[in-house]
Design an enzyme around this catalytic site. Sequence first.
Site, short mmCIF file in Angstrom:
data_model
loop_
_atom_site.label_atom_id
_atom_site.label_comp_id
_atom_site.label_asym_id
_atom_site.label_seq_id
_atom_site.Cartn_x
_atom_site.Cartn_y
_atom_site.Cartn_z
N ASP A 99 24.44 -7.45 -31.68
CA ASP A 99 23.93 -6.18 -31.29
C ASP A 99 23.10 -6.31 -29.85
OD1 ASP A 99 23.12 -3.53 -30.99
OD2 ASP A 99 22.79 -3.33 -33.10
N LYS A 164 31.68 3.30 -19.06
CA LYS A 164 32.03 4.67 -19.81
C LYS A 164 30.85 5.54 -20.40
CE LYS A 164 33.99 3.88 -23.86
NZ LYS A 164 35.10 3.43 -24.84
#
Length: 209
Positions: A99, A164
């Site tokens: 993560d 993005k």
Amino acid sequence: MGKKKRSASSSRWLNEHFSDQFVQKAHKQKLRSRAYFKIDEIQQTDKLFKQGMTVVDLGAAPGGWSQYVVSQIGGKGRVIACDILEMDPIVGVDFLQGDFRDENVLNALLARVGEDKVDVVMSDMAPNFSGMPSVDIPRAMYLVELALDMCKQVLASKGSFVVKVFQGEGFDEYLREIRSLFDVVKVRKPEASRGRSREVYIVATGYKG
């Protein structure tokens, strides 16, 4: 016990997904994902990747972007990729599963980058969406802020950043920040990006760091 009935929205998404020309092309060409075509279109327009470059790929799984970039940077280039999800190996890609929001994972990623600065940081990260924009957009903005923080730590002067971003609250402020850090900033909506999606790609070149 019977199967749980799919919601109308999930059924619509599945129908769109499997009828999507880019999903079909990716399957036919044995590519990792339709995202391959998004970064290809960006490359055709913005010429980000060259032989021998070092590239960081955030939110890499299942590997569409990494797969494409390896083909552009050649055997002397490096891709350092990270994702919370598993990713099948790709020759030329150094993959770290974890993560990115976790400090230990970030430090491990920085250790793999090493002392040398990188040429491109790219992020296709997105949160797990709840369908509630008031929840989803802040989560998405948090991830893109982390990606920009990564740029500030590892990106070489005159380097490039492609990320993005989902249009919504915080987008304009984020775009202004990127414009203050890079010479040229464009907002792209690749053909392979679904029309109904809020996603766009910010392509920034000429890092001033």
